[in-house]
Scaffold this motif. Structure first.
Motif, short mmCIF file in Angstrom:
data_model
loop_
_atom_site.label_atom_id
_atom_site.label_comp_id
_atom_site.label_asym_id
_atom_site.label_seq_id
_atom_site.Cartn_x
_atom_site.Cartn_y
_atom_site.Cartn_z
N LEU A 83 -27.86 -15.90 26.21
CA LEU A 83 -27.94 -14.34 26.35
C LEU A 83 -29.36 -13.98 26.49
O LEU A 83 -30.27 -14.47 25.65
N GLN A 84 -29.38 -13.00 27.57
CA GLN A 84 -30.71 -12.45 27.53
C GLN A 84 -30.89 -11.05 27.47
O GLN A 84 -29.60 -10.46 27.77
N MET A 85 -31.80 -10.14 27.46
CA MET A 85 -31.67 -8.77 27.11
C MET A 85 -31.85 -8.11 28.59
O MET A 85 -31.30 -6.76 28.44
N GLU B 51 -23.75 -29.14 34.33
CA GLU B 51 -22.48 -28.25 34.57
C GLU B 51 -21.74 -29.18 35.59
O GLU B 51 -22.07 -29.96 36.19
N ASP B 52 -20.44 -29.06 35.23
CA ASP B 52 -19.33 -29.75 36.30
C ASP B 52 -19.27 -31.26 35.59
O ASP B 52 -18.63 -31.84 36.36
N ARG B 53 -20.06 -31.67 34.62
CA ARG B 53 -19.87 -32.90 34.12
C ARG B 53 -19.56 -32.66 32.58
O ARG B 53 -18.47 -33.32 32.27
N ASN B 54 -20.54 -32.37 31.79
CA ASN B 54 -20.34 -32.48 30.19
C ASN B 54 -21.06 -31.15 29.70
O ASN B 54 -21.16 -31.04 28.59
N LEU B 55 -21.27 -30.05 30.79
CA LEU B 55 -21.84 -28.80 30.08
C LEU B 55 -21.09 -27.74 30.81
O LEU B 55 -20.81 -27.72 32.13
N THR B 56 -20.78 -26.53 30.09
CA THR B 56 -20.47 -25.32 30.62
C THR B 56 -21.32 -24.27 30.09
O THR B 56 -21.51 -24.16 29.03
N ILE B 57 -21.80 -23.65 31.13
CA ILE B 57 -22.85 -22.57 30.52
C ILE B 57 -22.26 -21.11 31.05
O ILE B 57 -22.00 -21.18 32.19
N LYS B 58 -22.26 -20.29 30.19
CA LYS B 58 -21.81 -18.84 30.73
C LYS B 58 -23.21 -18.14 30.21
O LYS B 58 -23.60 -18.18 29.12
N ARG B 59 -23.40 -17.32 31.16
CA ARG B 59 -24.75 -16.48 30.90
C ARG B 59 -24.34 -14.81 30.67
O ARG B 59 -23.35 -14.36 31.20
N PHE B 60 -24.92 -14.49 29.78
CA PHE B 60 -24.64 -12.97 29.22
C PHE B 60 -25.95 -12.06 29.45
O PHE B 60 -27.02 -12.68 29.12
N ASN B 61 -25.86 -10.78 29.90
CA ASN B 61 -27.05 -10.00 29.94
C ASN B 61 -26.79 -8.70 29.56
O ASN B 61 -25.91 -8.05 30.19
N ALA B 62 -27.46 -8.32 28.59
CA ALA B 62 -27.26 -6.92 27.97
C ALA B 62 -27.76 -5.82 28.90
O ALA B 62 -27.68 -4.67 28.53
N TYR C 22 -18.23 -21.20 21.27
CA TYR C 22 -19.19 -21.90 21.83
C TYR C 22 -19.82 -23.04 20.96
O TYR C 22 -20.06 -22.76 19.75
N ASP C 23 -20.44 -24.21 21.63
CA ASP C 23 -21.02 -25.44 20.76
C ASP C 23 -22.33 -24.58 20.51
O ASP C 23 -22.83 -25.32 19.69
N LEU C 24 -23.04 -23.92 21.44
CA LEU C 24 -24.62 -23.55 21.06
C LEU C 24 -24.50 -22.31 21.77
O LEU C 24 -24.05 -21.81 22.91
N VAL C 25 -25.46 -21.42 21.16
CA VAL C 25 -25.73 -19.93 21.79
C VAL C 25 -27.25 -20.02 21.80
O VAL C 25 -28.06 -20.31 20.64
N VAL C 26 -27.92 -19.94 23.03
CA VAL C 26 -29.22 -19.75 23.06
C VAL C 26 -29.48 -18.25 23.69
O VAL C 26 -29.01 -17.54 24.42
N THR C 27 -30.27 -17.57 22.85
CA THR C 27 -30.95 -16.33 23.02
C THR C 27 -32.49 -16.28 23.58
O THR C 27 -33.23 -17.18 23.35
N LEU C 28 -32.61 -15.36 24.65
CA LEU C 28 -33.88 -15.06 25.15
C LEU C 28 -34.38 -13.68 25.12
O LEU C 28 -33.90 -12.80 25.77
N SER C 29 -35.14 -13.61 24.01
CA SER C 29 -35.83 -12.23 23.42
C SER C 29 -35.77 -12.23 22.15
O SER C 29 -34.60 -12.41 21.47
N THR C 30 -36.46 -11.34 21.58
CA THR C 30 -36.46 -11.01 20.21
C THR C 30 -35.08 -9.98 20.02
O THR C 30 -34.59 -10.32 18.83
N PRO C 31 -34.89 -9.13 20.61
CA PRO C 31 -33.60 -8.24 20.16
C PRO C 31 -32.42 -9.37 20.23
O PRO C 31 -31.36 -9.00 19.61
N CYS C 32 -32.04 -10.07 21.33
CA CYS C 32 -31.24 -11.01 21.19
C CYS C 32 -31.13 -12.02 20.21
O CYS C 32 -30.02 -12.18 19.49
N LEU C 33 -32.31 -12.44 19.64
CA LEU C 33 -32.34 -13.13 18.31
C LEU C 33 -31.94 -12.62 17.44
O LEU C 33 -30.96 -12.97 16.47
#
Length: 195
Positions: free
Chosen positions: A32-34, A58-69, A88-99
């Motif tokens: 997730l990015q802002m 991706e396409d082996r052992n990882l599926t990534i879905k990107r989100f943009n606010a 989701y097994d993991l959520v990665v946030t990029l930016s303070t508002p997303c955190l």
């Protein structure tokens, strides 16, 4: 961010082992990015590249879905609710508002959460303290304090006649407030008027 994601994914004492050789299971990761800004895009690519370097692809052992606010607070909050309840097994946030949005949405669910591109996580109001282990057990990440004073000193060295500097300041954003305070202190020391 990539290093923190890898550590969280592979932390066996706290959750089932999630390694790159995990029997063909594809781990679901949300990023997730802002906003659509070059630095945010670079950060997202860095996360994906870091995971790839550790054997997650991706396409082996990882599926990534990107989100943009796209800079919208209501949208980031809605996306945070979706991500923390979306399996989701993991959520990665990029930016303070997303955190902040994901941390608030994640209090009950406790989905593993890695954050990055945050000026000072301790001041984000999500329960991160000064010590390396002073954070919720399902959350980790890195703060990236900007070199405000160093940048202003360099500008003064390059242009000794520098007398005024303007900054964009949004008191509603924690990172903007932190950097503006740093700029005020540095400009006072360098005898520069800050606008």
């Amino acid at each position: 961010v990539a290093a923190a994601a890898i550590l969280l994914l592979s932390d066996p004492p706290r959750r089932t082992s999630m390694t790159a050789n995990d029997g063909g299971k594809a781990f679901r990761v949300a990023v997730l990015q802002m906003a659509s800004q070059p630095i945010m895009e670079d950060g997202a690519r860095g996360v994906i590249d870091g995971l790839r370097e550790q054997g997650f692809a991706e396409d082996r052992n990882l599926t990534i879905k990107r989100f943009n606010a796209e800079g919208d607070t209501a949208t980031v909050n809605a996306m945070a609710q979706e991500l923390t309840g979306g399996g989701y097994d993991l959520v990665v946030t990029l930016s303070t508002p997303c955190l902040q949005a994901v941390a608030n949405a994640n209090k009950q669910r406790q989905v593993p959460h890695v954050f990055g591109m945050v000026t000072d996580p301790r001041q984000s109001g999500v329960g991160i303290g000064a010590g390396p282990l002073d954070h919720p057990p399902y959350m980790t990440g890195l703060g990236t304090m900007q070199p405000v004073a160093e940048s202003l000193r360099m500008a003064k060295d390059i242009f000794p006649g520098l007398a005024r500097v303007g900054v964009v300041w949004n008191p509603a954003e924690v990172n903007s407030e932190i950097n503006t305070r740093l700029a005020r202190d540095a400009c006072r020391d360098l005898k520069i008027k800050l606008l």
